[in-house]
Design a protein around this motif. Sequence first.
Motif, PDB file in Angstrom:
ATOM      1  N   ARG A   1       1.088  -1.101   0.572  1.00  0.00           N
ATOM      2  CA  ARG A   1      -0.066   0.146  -0.181  1.00  0.00           C
ATOM      3  C   ARG A   1       1.194   0.916  -0.240  1.00  0.00           C
ATOM      4  NH1 ARG A   1      -3.009  -3.681  -0.828  1.00  0.00           N
ATOM      5  NH2 ARG A   1      -4.452  -4.427  -0.206  1.00  0.00           N
ATOM      6  N   CYS A   2       0.617   2.345  -0.802  1.00  0.00           N
ATOM      7  CA  CYS A   2       1.490   3.065  -0.710  1.00  0.00           C
ATOM      8  C   CYS A   2       1.504   3.969   0.260  1.00  0.00           C
ATOM      9  CB  CYS A   2       1.112   4.160  -2.731  1.00  0.00           C
ATOM     10  SG  CYS A   2       2.066   5.736  -2.115  1.00  0.00           S
ATOM     11  N   LEU A   3       2.828   4.802   0.582  1.00  0.00           N
ATOM     12  CA  LEU A   3       2.334   5.233   1.678  1.00  0.00           C
ATOM     13  C   LEU A   3       2.025   7.074   1.950  1.00  0.00           C
ATOM     14  CD1 LEU A   3       5.826   4.402   3.749  1.00  0.00           C
ATOM     15  CD2 LEU A   3       3.270   3.328   4.091  1.00  0.00           C
ATOM     16  N   ALA A   4       1.715   7.401   0.234  1.00  0.00           N
ATOM     17  CA  ALA A   4       1.210   8.686   0.286  1.00  0.00           C
ATOM     18  C   ALA A   4       1.729   9.565   0.909  1.00  0.00           C
ATOM     19  CB  ALA A   4      -0.445   8.338   0.406  1.00  0.00           C
ATOM     20  N   GLY A   5       0.410  10.173   1.520  1.00  0.00           N
ATOM     21  CA  GLY A   5       1.311  11.527   2.948  1.00  0.00           C
ATOM     22  C   GLY A   5       2.455  11.268   3.646  1.00  0.00           C
TER      23      GLY A   5
ATOM     24  N   PRO B   1       8.586   8.709   3.744  1.00  0.00           N
ATOM     25  CA  PRO B   1       9.560   9.150   3.988  1.00  0.00           C
ATOM     26  C   PRO B   1      10.444   9.884   2.808  1.00  0.00           C
ATOM     27  CG  PRO B   1      10.063   7.200   4.327  1.00  0.00           C
ATOM     28  CD  PRO B   1       8.583   7.685   4.417  1.00  0.00           C
ATOM     29  N   HIS B   2      10.127   9.131   1.342  1.00  0.00           N
ATOM     30  CA  HIS B   2      10.595   9.720   0.156  1.00  0.00           C
ATOM     31  C   HIS B   2       9.273   9.767  -1.009  1.00  0.00           C
ATOM     32  CE1 HIS B   2      14.572   8.460   2.814  1.00  0.00           C
ATOM     33  NE2 HIS B   2      13.798   7.983   3.110  1.00  0.00           N
ATOM     34  N   THR B   3       9.383  10.541  -0.782  1.00  0.00           N
ATOM     35  CA  THR B   3       8.228  10.387  -1.893  1.00  0.00           C
ATOM     36  C   THR B   3       8.679  10.031  -3.988  1.00  0.00           C
ATOM     37  OG1 THR B   3       6.597  11.628  -3.240  1.00  0.00           O
ATOM     38  CG2 THR B   3       8.409  12.919  -2.064  1.00  0.00           C
ATOM     39  N   CYS B   4       8.283   9.297  -4.519  1.00  0.00           N
ATOM     40  CA  CYS B   4       8.541   9.063  -5.719  1.00  0.00           C
ATOM     41  C   CYS B   4       8.856  10.049  -6.345  1.00  0.00           C
ATOM     42  CB  CYS B   4       8.292   7.784  -5.719  1.00  0.00           C
ATOM     43  SG  CYS B   4       6.203   7.486  -6.324  1.00  0.00           S
ATOM     44  N   CYS B   5       8.124  10.859  -6.024  1.00  0.00           N
ATOM     45  CA  CYS B   5       7.821  12.048  -7.190  1.00  0.00           C
ATOM     46  C   CYS B   5       8.723  13.997  -6.891  1.00  0.00           C
ATOM     47  CB  CYS B   5       6.318  13.262  -6.814  1.00  0.00           C
ATOM     48  SG  CYS B   5       5.588  11.554  -6.631  1.00  0.00           S
TER      49      CYS B   5
ATOM     50  N   SER C   1       1.444   2.588 -12.358  1.00  0.00           N
ATOM     51  CA  SER C   1       2.067   1.628 -12.217  1.00  0.00           C
ATOM     52  C   SER C   1       3.040   1.170 -10.860  1.00  0.00           C
ATOM     53  CB  SER C   1       2.509   0.670 -13.061  1.00  0.00           C
ATOM     54  OG  SER C   1       3.304   1.306 -13.662  1.00  0.00           O
ATOM     55  N   HIS C   2       3.658   2.248 -10.664  1.00  0.00           N
ATOM     56  CA  HIS C   2       4.798   2.593 -10.026  1.00  0.00           C
ATOM     57  C   HIS C   2       4.702   2.234  -8.526  1.00  0.00           C
ATOM     58  CE1 HIS C   2       8.758   3.817  -7.957  1.00  0.00           C
ATOM     59  NE2 HIS C   2       8.681   4.084  -7.711  1.00  0.00           N
ATOM     60  N   PRO C   3       5.123   1.703  -7.759  1.00  0.00           N
ATOM     61  CA  PRO C   3       6.433   1.128  -7.648  1.00  0.00           C
ATOM     62  C   PRO C   3       6.148  -0.676  -8.554  1.00  0.00           C
ATOM     63  CG  PRO C   3       6.029   0.703  -6.217  1.00  0.00           C
ATOM     64  CD  PRO C   3       4.374   1.229  -6.503  1.00  0.00           C
ATOM     65  N   ARG C   4       5.061  -1.011  -9.484  1.00  0.00           N
ATOM     66  CA  ARG C   4       5.045  -1.931  -9.924  1.00  0.00           C
ATOM     67  C   ARG C   4       5.716  -2.358 -11.263  1.00  0.00           C
ATOM     68  NH1 ARG C   4       0.750  -0.275  -8.010  1.00  0.00           N
ATOM     69  NH2 ARG C   4       0.009  -0.932  -6.228  1.00  0.00           N
TER      70      ARG C   4
ATOM     71  N   CYS D   1      11.204   1.651  -3.271  1.00  0.00           N
ATOM     72  CA  CYS D   1      10.331   2.270  -2.824  1.00  0.00           C
ATOM     73  C   CYS D   1      10.205   1.982  -1.092  1.00  0.00           C
ATOM     74  CB  CYS D   1       8.589   2.065  -3.395  1.00  0.00           C
ATOM     75  SG  CYS D   1       7.174   2.174  -2.058  1.00  0.00           S
ATOM     76  N   PRO D   2      10.181   2.898   0.195  1.00  0.00           N
ATOM     77  CA  PRO D   2      10.564   2.512   1.170  1.00  0.00           C
ATOM     78  C   PRO D   2       9.747   1.428   1.149  1.00  0.00           C
ATOM     79  CG  PRO D   2      10.122   4.809   1.322  1.00  0.00           C
ATOM     80  CD  PRO D   2      10.014   3.831  -0.677  1.00  0.00           C
ATOM     81  N   GLU D   3       8.293   1.561   0.976  1.00  0.00           N
ATOM     82  CA  GLU D   3       7.373   0.438   1.965  1.00  0.00           C
ATOM     83  C   GLU D   3       7.550  -1.065   0.997  1.00  0.00           C
ATOM     84  OE1 GLU D   3       5.700   0.265   4.611  1.00  0.00           O
ATOM     85  OE2 GLU D   3       3.730  -1.346   3.457  1.00  0.00           O
ATOM     86  N   VAL D   4       7.988  -0.547  -0.289  1.00  0.00           N
ATOM     87  CA  VAL D   4       8.521  -2.183  -0.268  1.00  0.00           C
ATOM     88  C   VAL D   4       9.411  -2.831   0.169  1.00  0.00           C
ATOM     89  CG1 VAL D   4       9.887  -3.709  -2.637  1.00  0.00           C
ATOM     90  CG2 VAL D   4       7.568  -1.281  -2.630  1.00  0.00           C
TER      91      VAL D   4
HETATM   92  S1  SF4 Z   1       7.786   5.456  -3.544  1.00  0.00           S
HETATM   93 FE1  SF4 Z   1       6.218   4.155  -2.552  1.00  0.00          FE
HETATM   94  S2  SF4 Z   1       5.600   4.741  -0.894  1.00  0.00           S
HETATM   95 FE2  SF4 Z   1       6.447   5.957  -1.263  1.00  0.00          FE
HETATM   96  S3  SF4 Z   1       5.005   7.707  -2.046  1.00  0.00           S
HETATM   97 FE3  SF4 Z   1       5.767   5.794  -3.811  1.00  0.00          FE
HETATM   98  S4  SF4 Z   1       5.457   4.796  -4.111  1.00  0.00           S
HETATM   99 FE4  SF4 Z   1       4.715   5.792  -2.633  1.00  0.00          FE
END
Ligand code: SF4
Length: 348
Positions: free
Chosen positions: A13-17, A20-24, A97-100, A117-120
Amino acid sequence: MTVHTPSYYNRFRCLAGECPHTCCRGWEVPIDRETAQYYKTLEGTMGEQVRGVLAVDGEGETAFLLRGDACPFLTGEKLCELQIRLGERGIGEICRSHPRFFYDYGSLRETGLCGSCPEVARLILEGDMVLEEGQDDRAGEEDPSLLEVLLAARETAMDILETPEATLGQRLQAMLLFANEVQVLLDNGQSADVPRLCGIYEEEFPLLDPAALPDRREALEGCLEALEGLEILEPQWKELLKRGRVFLRSGEMAENPCIDWGRRAEIYFLYRHWLRGVWDGDVLSWAEFGVLGVAVSALLGPLLEEGFPEVFRLFCLETEHNQENLNALQDKLWREIRLAEMLALADL
Ligand code: SF4
């Protein structure tokens, strides 16, 4: 098609807000043709805003122009303004699709999640992966000729990493020796002998004499230099590599070779990269690439508060998210870095 999926895949599950390291951040967000087309039809201020940051590069690819180092639609709360205002339809294919990831090998599709991705990274390192197999409706293409043997060989390589009572270093070294022998067979056009080799390694676990290996510190320093020579995506990574070299020279390094983390990280790398060998006949470099990731994470982990998992994440980001970096590293492992140096590196 047959579909392989790691057991942790559906738990992501994306951590969204809360991330700690957004992929954006740190890369231009590529926009696929269909989404670019949709943006052209968007009305009102949102449409103007989106079209105002769309740019086409020299290769004709469309992407968002960054604001600083971030996507212009990243909000102060680290959320996506496009998703909030337009829903899933408002974001491009890569963001959906990211981080798939998925790779197709003839009639086989392998899906997975990126360790950047930190959650992955947490999911990869917290538990053992089971590879689940299913079917979908796609027809797929003809299987590459090496698919069957390399699938079987990858299973043996992963089994070696699970050998009970061996240290992490012994497991990594045995896996490298096996990968090297597979490589010799492939290079000599003897792929039909790979199953026999798998049988030998399933019966016997080879042990190396560490005294016969080259100097480990030198090998590690050479690898840190090689990583520093790649394009750097996060300034923090460059700093970390430099600090690692200073500590190596000082002799004060206290590595943290957690056996479970090291084994699970290597299995992630084998799952993601080993089967590339069906296209270019190279499996040894990918086995070595994983050992490099594990050794660097164990070496630099103690320099960061978040330890091994954060270095593992950064290594994935810096190498797997930049095709030129990945190609350069594969080339270096193939041409310049000797197997003996990698065996020394694996001596954790
Ligand atoms: S790095 Fe992973 S958990 Fe963080 S915003 Fe991107 S997809 Fe979500």
